[in-house]
Design a protein around this motif. Sequence first.
Motif, mmCIF file in Angstrom:
data_model
loop_
_atom_site.group_PDB
_atom_site.id
_atom_site.type_symbol
_atom_site.label_atom_id
_atom_site.label_comp_id
_atom_site.label_asym_id
_atom_site.label_seq_id
_atom_site.Cartn_x
_atom_site.Cartn_y
_atom_site.Cartn_z
ATOM 1 N N LEU A 128 33.884 -27.312 15.974
ATOM 2 C CA LEU A 128 32.671 -27.922 15.432
ATOM 3 C C LEU A 128 31.812 -26.872 14.728
ATOM 4 C CD1 LEU A 128 31.718 -30.264 18.413
ATOM 5 C CD2 LEU A 128 32.572 -30.979 16.178
ATOM 6 N N LEU A 129 31.708 -25.698 15.332
ATOM 7 C CA LEU A 129 30.911 -24.626 14.734
ATOM 8 C C LEU A 129 31.515 -24.176 13.410
ATOM 9 C CD1 LEU A 129 28.468 -22.757 15.140
ATOM 10 C CD2 LEU A 129 29.988 -21.162 16.310
ATOM 11 N N TRP A 130 32.839 -24.063 13.369
ATOM 12 C CA TRP A 130 33.512 -23.660 12.127
ATOM 13 C C TRP A 130 33.249 -24.692 11.034
ATOM 14 C CZ3 TRP A 130 36.940 -25.684 8.702
ATOM 15 C CH2 TRP A 130 37.527 -24.806 7.774
ATOM 16 N N THR A 131 33.337 -25.966 11.387
ATOM 17 C CA THR A 131 33.093 -27.032 10.412
ATOM 18 C C THR A 131 31.668 -26.980 9.882
ATOM 19 O OG1 THR A 131 34.713 -28.456 11.525
ATOM 20 C CG2 THR A 131 33.133 -29.521 10.040
ATOM 21 N N LEU A 132 30.705 -26.767 10.765
ATOM 22 C CA LEU A 132 29.311 -26.637 10.333
ATOM 23 C C LEU A 132 29.135 -25.434 9.413
ATOM 24 C CD1 LEU A 132 27.400 -27.423 13.654
ATOM 25 C CD2 LEU A 132 27.376 -28.802 11.572
ATOM 26 N N ALA A 133 29.736 -24.308 9.783
ATOM 27 C CA ALA A 133 29.589 -23.085 8.978
ATOM 28 C C ALA A 133 30.208 -23.260 7.592
ATOM 29 C CB ALA A 133 30.221 -21.897 9.708
ATOM 30 N N TYR A 134 31.374 -23.906 7.540
ATOM 31 C CA TYR A 134 32.027 -24.143 6.250
ATOM 32 C C TYR A 134 31.157 -25.040 5.374
ATOM 33 C CZ TYR A 134 35.475 -25.733 2.834
ATOM 34 O OH TYR A 134 36.123 -26.032 1.660
ATOM 35 N N THR A 135 30.624 -26.095 5.968
ATOM 36 C CA THR A 135 29.758 -27.003 5.219
ATOM 37 C C THR A 135 28.501 -26.284 4.758
ATOM 38 O OG1 THR A 135 30.580 -28.810 6.604
ATOM 39 C CG2 THR A 135 28.618 -29.254 5.292
ATOM 40 N N TRP A 136 27.949 -25.452 5.625
ATOM 41 C CA TRP A 136 26.737 -24.690 5.305
ATOM 42 C C TRP A 136 26.954 -23.804 4.086
ATOM 43 C CZ3 TRP A 136 21.810 -24.659 7.116
ATOM 44 C CH2 TRP A 136 21.015 -23.524 6.854
ATOM 45 N N ASP A 137 28.107 -23.159 4.021
ATOM 46 C CA ASP A 137 28.399 -22.246 2.908
ATOM 47 C C ASP A 137 28.451 -22.970 1.573
ATOM 48 O OD1 ASP A 137 28.507 -20.082 4.586
ATOM 49 O OD2 ASP A 137 30.691 -20.084 4.782
ATOM 50 N N HIS A 138 28.666 -24.282 1.600
ATOM 51 C CA HIS A 138 28.745 -25.055 0.356
ATOM 52 C C HIS A 138 27.471 -25.884 0.110
ATOM 53 C CE1 HIS A 138 32.950 -24.035 1.089
ATOM 54 N NE2 HIS A 138 33.175 -24.286 -0.175
ATOM 55 N N GLY A 139 26.439 -25.613 0.869
ATOM 56 C CA GLY A 139 25.201 -26.376 0.723
ATOM 57 C C GLY A 139 24.184 -25.716 -0.186
#
Length: 214
Positions: A128-139
């Motif tokens: 879940l943390l990895w998914t959030l971090a990946y999404t964050w990097d593209h925000g």
Amino acid sequence: MATPPHDVAEKPSGAGAGTPGPGVPRECRVEMFAARPTGPPDGETARHDLALLDRGVRVRLLYPHSVRTDPAFLGYARMFADAGGEIRTVDRLPAPVAVFDRSAALLSVGPPDGGPVEITAAPVVDQLLWTLAYTWDHGWRCPCDSEQEELRSAILMMLANGDKDETIARRLGMSVRTCRRHVASIMAELNAASRFQAGLLAARGGLLGYTPHP
């Protein structure tokens, strides 16, 4: 009865994912990282967010792009940023989720009124943390001094992808009429004869951060 493979416990009714209610959120000491696809926070959630920041907790929040057109949300985002919080927006978000101190998470599952569950199984929390971090990097950062530039870049990117006005408007949380005004302005600025040509010219000119192959 066999032991379940993951340590998952239901949260008390009324606790929302990403909201510091009873249990894990209240014990958060270092970081809260949450995705909130449903839009601007209510008053209680906003107060909890600011209380965490006041305690020195790092708080990162992900919201959909549509909140960027909400004056009330932008006011909250500026206050949140002044207090040390970080917000980014993205095109799409999955179910509400929040990760606390990289060791526990609240994830909304089932029907909307079913409430979140607490997850402490390390592999699941890490994913879940990895998914959030990946999404964050593209925000996109919010609030942002270059708000219009980011909006322009997003429209150009979607034009280059061949998206229609209705699709662009929906993803950016604006009316189709407003979207068409932006598209017309961009086409005039680039002297483009078509929407697709505008996206192509922007890409070749490096306005999208890449140059397409011939």
